[in-house]
Scaffold this active site. Structure first.
Site, PDB file in Angstrom:
ATOM      1  N   ALA A 124       0.815  -1.014   0.023  1.00  0.00           N
ATOM      2  CA  ALA A 124       0.037   0.012   0.004  1.00  0.00           C
ATOM      3  C   ALA A 124       0.791   1.241  -0.006  1.00  0.00           C
ATOM      4  O   ALA A 124       0.812   2.158  -0.721  1.00  0.00           O
ATOM      5  CB  ALA A 124      -1.037  -0.195   1.239  1.00  0.00           C
ATOM      6  N   ARG A 130       3.865   9.697 -11.637  1.00  0.00           N
ATOM      7  CA  ARG A 130       2.826  10.578 -12.260  1.00  0.00           C
ATOM      8  C   ARG A 130       3.721  12.024 -12.346  1.00  0.00           C
ATOM      9  O   ARG A 130       3.393  12.594 -13.238  1.00  0.00           O
ATOM     10  CB  ARG A 130       1.621  10.947 -11.338  1.00  0.00           C
ATOM     11  CG  ARG A 130       0.609   9.844 -11.469  1.00  0.00           C
ATOM     12  CD  ARG A 130      -0.527   9.937 -10.772  1.00  0.00           C
ATOM     13  NE  ARG A 130      -1.115   8.722 -10.386  1.00  0.00           N
ATOM     14  CZ  ARG A 130      -1.292   7.949  -9.149  1.00  0.00           C
ATOM     15  NH1 ARG A 130      -0.904   8.837  -8.136  1.00  0.00           N
ATOM     16  NH2 ARG A 130      -1.635   6.885  -9.066  1.00  0.00           N
ATOM     17  N   GLU A 175      10.578  -5.835  -3.449  1.00  0.00           N
ATOM     18  CA  GLU A 175       9.547  -6.388  -2.698  1.00  0.00           C
ATOM     19  C   GLU A 175       9.807  -7.828  -2.426  1.00  0.00           C
ATOM     20  O   GLU A 175      10.047  -8.703  -3.622  1.00  0.00           O
ATOM     21  CB  GLU A 175       8.306  -6.209  -3.502  1.00  0.00           C
ATOM     22  CG  GLU A 175       7.204  -7.112  -3.102  1.00  0.00           C
ATOM     23  CD  GLU A 175       6.559  -6.948  -1.413  1.00  0.00           C
ATOM     24  OE1 GLU A 175       6.411  -6.004  -1.047  1.00  0.00           O
ATOM     25  OE2 GLU A 175       6.619  -8.206  -0.616  1.00  0.00           O
ATOM     26  N   SER A 180       0.890  -4.254  -4.284  1.00  0.00           N
ATOM     27  CA  SER A 180      -0.234  -3.613  -4.441  1.00  0.00           C
ATOM     28  C   SER A 180      -1.428  -4.618  -4.054  1.00  0.00           C
ATOM     29  O   SER A 180      -2.647  -4.675  -4.796  1.00  0.00           O
ATOM     30  CB  SER A 180      -0.747  -2.763  -5.642  1.00  0.00           C
ATOM     31  OG  SER A 180       0.461  -2.065  -5.957  1.00  0.00           O
ATOM     32  N   ALA A 203      -4.461  -6.084  -1.357  1.00  0.00           N
ATOM     33  CA  ALA A 203      -5.464  -5.852  -0.486  1.00  0.00           C
ATOM     34  C   ALA A 203      -5.225  -6.936   0.829  1.00  0.00           C
ATOM     35  O   ALA A 203      -6.222  -7.759   0.670  1.00  0.00           O
ATOM     36  CB  ALA A 203      -6.859  -5.440  -0.896  1.00  0.00           C
ATOM     37  N   CYS A 213      -6.387  -6.406   3.472  1.00  0.00           N
ATOM     38  CA  CYS A 213      -7.643  -6.095   4.080  1.00  0.00           C
ATOM     39  C   CYS A 213      -8.841  -6.932   3.645  1.00  0.00           C
ATOM     40  O   CYS A 213      -9.856  -7.306   4.360  1.00  0.00           O
ATOM     41  CB  CYS A 213      -8.156  -4.745   3.972  1.00  0.00           C
ATOM     42  SG  CYS A 213      -6.810  -3.340   4.138  1.00  0.00           S
ATOM     43  N   ASP A 265       2.661   1.384   7.763  1.00  0.00           N
ATOM     44  CA  ASP A 265       2.631   0.476   8.942  1.00  0.00           C
ATOM     45  C   ASP A 265       3.837   0.630   9.892  1.00  0.00           C
ATOM     46  O   ASP A 265       4.044   0.541  11.064  1.00  0.00           O
ATOM     47  CB  ASP A 265       2.081  -0.845   8.901  1.00  0.00           C
ATOM     48  CG  ASP A 265       0.811  -1.329   8.670  1.00  0.00           C
ATOM     49  OD1 ASP A 265       0.084  -0.025   8.562  1.00  0.00           O
ATOM     50  OD2 ASP A 265       0.358  -2.289   8.473  1.00  0.00           O
TER      51      ASP A 265
HETATM   52  C1  LIG Z   1      -6.002  -9.526   7.675  1.00  0.00           C
HETATM   53  C2  LIG Z   1      -6.000  -8.288   7.610  1.00  0.00           C
HETATM   54  C3  LIG Z   1      -7.131  -7.326   7.458  1.00  0.00           C
HETATM   55  C4  LIG Z   1      -6.848  -5.866   7.494  1.00  0.00           C
HETATM   56  N1  LIG Z   1      -8.224  -5.124   7.329  1.00  0.00           N
HETATM   57  C5  LIG Z   1      -7.868  -3.559   7.151  1.00  0.00           C
HETATM   58  C6  LIG Z   1      -9.110  -3.024   7.124  1.00  0.00           C
HETATM   59  O1  LIG Z   1     -10.104  -3.322   6.731  1.00  0.00           O
HETATM   60  N2  LIG Z   1      -8.756  -1.799   6.860  1.00  0.00           N
HETATM   61  C7  LIG Z   1      -7.731  -1.112   6.968  1.00  0.00           C
HETATM   62  O2  LIG Z   1      -7.490   0.230   6.957  1.00  0.00           O
HETATM   63  N3  LIG Z   1      -6.637  -1.732   7.260  1.00  0.00           N
HETATM   64  C8  LIG Z   1      -6.607  -3.131   7.335  1.00  0.00           C
HETATM   65  N4  LIG Z   1      -5.520  -3.858   7.336  1.00  0.00           N
HETATM   66  C9  LIG Z   1      -4.169  -3.236   7.764  1.00  0.00           C
HETATM   67  C10 LIG Z   1      -3.606  -2.876   6.218  1.00  0.00           C
HETATM   68  O3  LIG Z   1      -3.459  -4.038   5.356  1.00  0.00           O
HETATM   69  C11 LIG Z   1      -2.327  -2.263   6.399  1.00  0.00           C
HETATM   70  O4  LIG Z   1      -2.217  -1.376   7.107  1.00  0.00           O
HETATM   71  C12 LIG Z   1      -1.384  -2.013   5.196  1.00  0.00           C
HETATM   72  O5  LIG Z   1      -1.338  -3.074   4.221  1.00  0.00           O
HETATM   73  C13 LIG Z   1      -0.187  -1.451   5.551  1.00  0.00           C
HETATM   74  O6  LIG Z   1       0.497  -1.065   4.308  1.00  0.00           O
HETATM   75  P1  LIG Z   1       1.960  -0.961   4.005  1.00  0.00           P
HETATM   76  O7  LIG Z   1       2.462  -0.571   2.652  1.00  0.00           O
HETATM   77  O8  LIG Z   1       2.464   0.040   5.020  1.00  0.00           O
HETATM   78  O9  LIG Z   1       2.569  -2.555   4.606  1.00  0.00           O
HETATM   79  P2  LIG Z   1       2.334  -3.914   4.094  1.00  0.00           P
HETATM   80  O10 LIG Z   1       1.204  -3.925   3.300  1.00  0.00           O
HETATM   81  O11 LIG Z   1       2.754  -4.767   5.175  1.00  0.00           O
HETATM   82  O12 LIG Z   1       3.491  -4.137   2.986  1.00  0.00           O
HETATM   83  C14 LIG Z   1       4.830  -4.055   3.381  1.00  0.00           C
HETATM   84  C15 LIG Z   1       5.657  -4.860   2.122  1.00  0.00           C
HETATM   85  O13 LIG Z   1       6.971  -4.723   2.572  1.00  0.00           O
HETATM   86  C16 LIG Z   1       7.594  -5.871   2.015  1.00  0.00           C
HETATM   87  N5  LIG Z   1       8.768  -6.056   3.026  1.00  0.00           N
HETATM   88  C17 LIG Z   1       8.980  -5.773   4.169  1.00  0.00           C
HETATM   89  N6  LIG Z   1      10.381  -5.780   4.308  1.00  0.00           N
HETATM   90  C18 LIG Z   1      10.925  -5.767   3.318  1.00  0.00           C
HETATM   91  C19 LIG Z   1      12.580  -6.049   2.671  1.00  0.00           C
HETATM   92  N7  LIG Z   1      13.368  -5.938   3.760  1.00  0.00           N
HETATM   93  N8  LIG Z   1      12.497  -6.046   1.490  1.00  0.00           N
HETATM   94  C20 LIG Z   1      11.648  -6.144   0.614  1.00  0.00           C
HETATM   95  N9  LIG Z   1      10.531  -5.958   0.941  1.00  0.00           N
HETATM   96  C21 LIG Z   1       9.975  -6.013   2.091  1.00  0.00           C
HETATM   97  C22 LIG Z   1       6.534  -7.000   2.500  1.00  0.00           C
HETATM   98  O14 LIG Z   1       6.771  -8.011   1.717  1.00  0.00           O
HETATM   99  C23 LIG Z   1       5.184  -6.258   2.131  1.00  0.00           C
HETATM  100  O15 LIG Z   1       4.816  -6.510   1.112  1.00  0.00           O
HETATM  101  C24 LIG Z   1      -5.695  -5.165   7.525  1.00  0.00           C
HETATM  102  C25 LIG Z   1      -4.535  -6.027   7.422  1.00  0.00           C
HETATM  103  C26 LIG Z   1      -4.552  -7.315   7.711  1.00  0.00           C
HETATM  104  C27 LIG Z   1      -3.638  -8.302   7.900  1.00  0.00           C
END
Ligand SMILES: Cc1cc2nc3c(=O)[nH]c(=O)nc-3n(C[C@H](O)[C@H](O)[C@H](O)COP(=O)(O)OP(=O)(O)OC[C@H]3O[C@@H](n4cnc5c(N)ncnc54)[C@H](O)[C@@H]3O)c2cc1C
Length: 453
Positions: free
Chosen positions: A12, A23, A36, A42, A44, A46, A285
């Site tokens: 995300a 863009r 990654e 990308s 979900a 969620c 996160d």
């Molecule tokens: C089951 C579930 C349900 C959810 N439901 C909701 C909801 O209904 N509403 C809501 O707002 N939020 C929800 N969330 C939370 C939401 O999914 C997260 O807040 C969001 O995905 C965070 O995005 P992010 O990009 O910060 O981290 P992430 O989605 O965790 O992406 C981080 C990425 O970094 C990659 N990565 C990490 N370290 C490394 C590294 N050293 N080298 C290369 N790649 C790496 C990982 O593989 C991962 O793909 C939910 C989460 C879960 C697990």
């Protein structure tokens, strides 16, 4: 010379940023490279519980944009590449190709850390047994799905919103579900009387919930597969366990590089998503965010925040100007037939922040009482004694109840009092609400309560 932006993490926050930079800046000006470690971009997270439930047909439906689609838009996505360390002095990363084992040193001019969060896995005996899963990624969902086929029972550990969504999904697939939670109630981010309604919804779903029960460990068979969960409330036999114990910011990589990490465990960023280290940005996160009501930095992992923060970082990295203005912790979910939502602070959180909360609970209806389908909605409003400033709200109820939380979130965002919320011009027609929307009437009751004190 062409500059190089490197993003760690392709979900995300990372991909929102990369897409936004693309863009704003042409390929001749800026290379955008994303590392990654997984196979997907990308996606979900969620939607994972609904994939397990079978409400979402295919994992592909949860992928908003594949690596190929990103590449076609000028983002150089390298999946199955894990960043092992960051050297902020030489502005380089150590990266390993997880398929070939090749290690490379990759340079950057700007770096965005978007590594997300790591599921909490306490060091309990047997926790690494096969059959004990987290639900955080698409491969996790596939594994739970596989394990579920043929398993008549499942144990879910943790009754936060992820644990509850998983419990519902497993029930939808026909499993007998035991839910074990250390706290004395589900969803402790709600006030206890609202949690109690969630507990009733779990009962209606047929989930056997045990609150105030601590997990001591996991029994395994001689092949190393889980076969039972040992808890205060007894031993529950099951070949499938899903952990919903929350997640912590994945900030170790940043910390090891000397990038500032707060006491809350998240990377420290300013409003433009810049860290304390030159050329390094962070979003999603893995960062701490300013809570607009508690007036301090907190860690709340939500996709809403991650997408927005990624967009802000991408705008700034693309040469524009944007700021992330903080969070309220607005969240919504569904537990069987009950919609649940919250924003701002609960009574306990407001008291802890020294805000002297007053709270009222108001029962109303999702539609005019004479309309078919009208269902109960319970609204709890938390405000400050004396000033009547809105501090938070929680809503549980039938279909159409929970999205009303966004009215409270808007009011909170604008520092309104409960009297001001009660005076707002909200919509009405019989299929949608009583003449006094539950938001208005709950806020009005809170205003009366404040005045009476
Ligand atoms: C089951 C579930 C349900 C959810 N439901 C909701 C909801 O209904 N509403 C809501 O707002 N939020 C929800 N969330 C939370 C939401 O999914 C997260 O807040 C969001 O995905 C965070 O995005 P992010 O990009 O910060 O981290 P992430 O989605 O965790 O992406 C981080 C990425 O970094 C990659 N990565 C990490 N370290 C490394 C590294 N050293 N080298 C290369 N790649 C790496 C990982 O593989 C991962 O793909 C939910 C989460 C879960 C697990």
């Amino acid at each position: 010379m062409t500059q190089r932006l490197v993003v760690i993490g392709g979900d995300a926050a990372g991909m929102s940023a990369a897409a936004q930079v693309r863009r704003l800046r042409g390929r001749e000006e800026l290379d955008v490279v994303v590392f990654e470690r997984g196979r997907y971009t990308s996606y979900a997270a969620c939607g994972l519980p609904y994939l397990v439930a079978g409400e979402v047909a295919s994992p592909d439906d949860l992928v908003a944009r594949s690596p190929e689609e990103h590449r076609a838009r000028g983002v150089d996505v390298r999946t199955r590449h894990e960043v092992r360390s960051i050297d902020v002095g030489s502005r380089t990363l150590a990266v390993i190709d997880l398929d070939t084992g090749d290690e490379r040193v990759e340079p950057y001019d700007d770096l965005l850390v978007a590594t997300g969060a790591t599921p909490v896995r306490p060091p309990l005996p047997g926790i690494d047994a096969s059959g004990v899963f987290d639900l955080r990624t698409l491969p996790d969902a596939a594994e739970v799905d596989r394990a579920l086929t043929g398993a008549g029972t499942a144990v879910v550990v943790g009754a936060g919103y992820v644990g509850l969504e998983v419990a519902e999904a497993l029930r939808a697939r026909g499993a007998q579900v035991v839910l074990v939670e250390q706290a004395d109630r589900p969803m402790t981010s709600l006030d206890p009387e609202m949690s109690a309604l969630v507990a009733e919804a779990l009962q209606r779903l047929g989930v056997r919930a045990h609150f105030g029960a601590t997990v001591h460990g996991f029994d395994t068979d001689d092949r190393g597969s889980v076969r039972a969960v040992d808890t205060d409330a007894g031993t529950f036999d099951s070949p499938l366990v899903v952990l919903g114990l929350g997640a912590r910011p994945a900030s170790e990589l940043a910390r090891a590089a000397g990038i500032g990490v707060g006491d809350h465990g998240g990377i420290v960023v300013d409003r433009s998503m810049r860290t304390d280290t030159d050329g390094v940005w962070a979003a999603g996160d893995c960062v701490g965010s300013f809570h607009r009501v508690a007036r301090r930095d907190v860690v709340i992992g939500l996709g809403t925040h991650a997408n927005r923060q990624g967009r802000v970082a991408g705008t700034n990295l693309g040469g524009g100007h944007a700021t992330f203005e903080g969070v309220l912790g607005t969240a919504i979910t569904r537990v069987g037939d009950l919609e649940v939502a919250r924003t701002g602070l609960s009574v306990a959180e407001a008291a802890e922040a020294g805000l002297h909360p007053v709270a009222v609970t108001h029962r109303s209806s999702t539609a005019a009482g004479y309309m078919p389908g009208a269902d109960e909605v319970v609204v709890r409003v938390v405000c400050q004694a004396g000033s009547g400033r809105l501090l938070g709200a929680q809503i549980v109820g039938g279909a159409g109840a929970a999205k009303r939380i966004d009215v409270f979130a808007t009011a909170l965002w604008n520092d309104m009092t409960v009297a001001e919320v009660a005076a707002m011009d909200l919509s009405y027609a019989p299929p949608f609400s009583p003449v006094w929307d539950p938001v208005s009437s709950a806020a009005a009751r809170a205003a009366v309560e404040v005045a009476a004190q």
